[in-house]
Design a protein around this motif. Structure first.
Motif, PDB file in Angstrom:
ATOM      1  N   GLU A   1     -10.100   0.921  -5.550  1.00  0.00           N
ATOM      2  CA  GLU A   1      -9.447   0.377  -4.361  1.00  0.00           C
ATOM      3  C   GLU A   1      -9.299   1.445  -3.289  1.00  0.00           C
ATOM      4  O   GLU A   1      -9.488   1.180  -2.106  1.00  0.00           O
ATOM      5  CB  GLU A   1      -8.082  -0.203  -4.717  1.00  0.00           C
ATOM      6  N   GLN A   2      -8.965   2.670  -3.708  1.00  0.00           N
ATOM      7  CA  GLN A   2      -8.862   3.768  -2.745  1.00  0.00           C
ATOM      8  C   GLN A   2     -10.218   4.082  -2.136  1.00  0.00           C
ATOM      9  O   GLN A   2     -10.326   4.334  -0.936  1.00  0.00           O
ATOM     10  CB  GLN A   2      -8.330   5.029  -3.425  1.00  0.00           C
TER      11      GLN A   2
ATOM     12  N   ARG B   1       0.822  -1.213   0.000  1.00  0.00           N
ATOM     13  CA  ARG B   1       0.000   0.000   0.000  1.00  0.00           C
ATOM     14  C   ARG B   1       0.855   1.261   0.000  1.00  0.00           C
ATOM     15  O   ARG B   1       0.523   2.247  -0.659  1.00  0.00           O
ATOM     16  CB  ARG B   1      -0.945  -0.005   1.196  1.00  0.00           C
TER      17      ARG B   1
ATOM     18  N   CYS C   1      -9.096   0.987 -11.542  1.00  0.00           N
ATOM     19  CA  CYS C   1      -9.140   0.004 -10.449  1.00  0.00           C
ATOM     20  C   CYS C   1      -8.461   0.556  -9.202  1.00  0.00           C
ATOM     21  O   CYS C   1      -8.934   0.334  -8.085  1.00  0.00           O
ATOM     22  CB  CYS C   1      -8.500  -1.304 -10.890  1.00  0.00           C
ATOM     23  N   ASP C   2      -7.374   1.290  -9.382  1.00  0.00           N
ATOM     24  CA  ASP C   2      -6.695   1.911  -8.240  1.00  0.00           C
ATOM     25  C   ASP C   2      -7.635   2.901  -7.546  1.00  0.00           C
ATOM     26  O   ASP C   2      -7.691   2.960  -6.320  1.00  0.00           O
ATOM     27  CB  ASP C   2      -5.418   2.613  -8.708  1.00  0.00           C
ATOM     28  N   CYS C   3      -8.404   3.653  -8.323  1.00  0.00           N
ATOM     29  CA  CYS C   3      -9.370   4.602  -7.760  1.00  0.00           C
ATOM     30  C   CYS C   3     -10.422   3.868  -6.938  1.00  0.00           C
ATOM     31  O   CYS C   3     -10.763   4.291  -5.828  1.00  0.00           O
ATOM     32  CB  CYS C   3     -10.022   5.395  -8.889  1.00  0.00           C
TER      33      CYS C   3
ATOM     34  N   ARG D   1      -5.939   0.274 -15.140  1.00  0.00           N
ATOM     35  CA  ARG D   1      -5.201   0.155 -13.871  1.00  0.00           C
ATOM     36  C   ARG D   1      -5.519   1.326 -12.952  1.00  0.00           C
ATOM     37  O   ARG D   1      -5.704   1.159 -11.749  1.00  0.00           O
ATOM     38  CB  ARG D   1      -3.704   0.066 -14.137  1.00  0.00           C
TER      39      ARG D   1
ATOM     40  N   ARG E   1       1.396   6.337  -7.197  1.00  0.00           N
ATOM     41  CA  ARG E   1       0.137   6.859  -7.722  1.00  0.00           C
ATOM     42  C   ARG E   1       0.326   8.203  -8.431  1.00  0.00           C
ATOM     43  O   ARG E   1      -0.107   8.372  -9.578  1.00  0.00           O
ATOM     44  CB  ARG E   1      -0.879   6.983  -6.587  1.00  0.00           C
TER      45      ARG E   1
ATOM     46  N   CYS F   1     -10.865  -3.452  -5.605  1.00  0.00           N
ATOM     47  CA  CYS F   1     -11.356  -3.149  -6.957  1.00  0.00           C
ATOM     48  C   CYS F   1     -12.379  -4.206  -7.315  1.00  0.00           C
ATOM     49  O   CYS F   1     -12.107  -5.151  -8.026  1.00  0.00           O
ATOM     50  CB  CYS F   1     -10.217  -3.139  -7.972  1.00  0.00           C
TER      51      CYS F   1
ATOM     52  N   CYS G   1       2.179   1.563  -3.532  1.00  0.00           N
ATOM     53  CA  CYS G   1       1.102   2.014  -4.424  1.00  0.00           C
ATOM     54  C   CYS G   1       0.862   3.513  -4.268  1.00  0.00           C
ATOM     55  O   CYS G   1       0.712   4.238  -5.255  1.00  0.00           O
ATOM     56  CB  CYS G   1      -0.189   1.247  -4.138  1.00  0.00           C
TER      57      CYS G   1
END
Length: 159
Positions: free
Chosen positions: A122-123, A32, A118-120, A115, A39, A128, A35
């Motif tokens: 996950e945040q 994390r 999906c990162d958004c 990507r 970001r 995701c 990441c």
């Protein structure tokens, strides 16, 4: 017939389980952090490529039937209706689970967008995962350099 003495193994398993969980937690924390560190530069590289193509917004609809969160639809908003996504690859630094440093990869623009979408998610939601009640949408605002989930209204996804 000889008797076999069985020793209790529960304490050994508990210790092994606790160690495994501690390693998992440490790997998750490191992943994390990496990441979060990657970001901003990855988003900057993607937004630069989109801005160079004069794209102002990208709306991504993720496929609710695909566990991997694949793009179902990708809509572009640009000054010119004939604008297309840039063709060339984009270099991003991708964090990998269990590795201390990211791996530099060249991705297609749609793959980079996926990507980042999906990162958004996950945040925003911790994972995701696509809600099966309807497609999830993520909006990329190139001018504001922001990526946000599109709120649902009445149980349906709207852009």
């Amino acid at each position: 017939m000889s008797a076999i003495a069985l020793l209790p193994r529960a304490p050994a398993r508990d210790t092994a389980l606790e160690e495994a969980l501690a390693r998992y937690d440490a790997n998750m924390a490191a992943y994390r952090v990496l990441c979060a560190k990657m970001r901003a530069p990855n988003r900057a590289a993607l937004f630069e490529a989109l801005a160079a193509a004069r794209i102002s917004h990208v709306i991504v609809t993720l496929d609710p039937d695909d566990d991997d969160g694949r793009i179902e639809q990708l809509a572009l908003i640009a000054h010119d209706r004939s604008t297309q996504l840039p063709l060339g690859p984009i270099a991003l630094s991708i964090p990998q689970w269990g590795l201390p440093d990211p791996i530099p990869l060249e991705l297609s623009i749609p793959h980079a967008i996926e990507r980042m979408a999906c990162d958004c998610l996950e945040q925003a939601y911790g994972i995701c995962e696509v809600d099966l009640s309807g497609p999830d949408k993520v909006a990329f605002n190139v001018a504001a350099r922001s990526i946000v989930p599109v709120p649902r209204h009445g149980g349906k996804a709207n852009a």
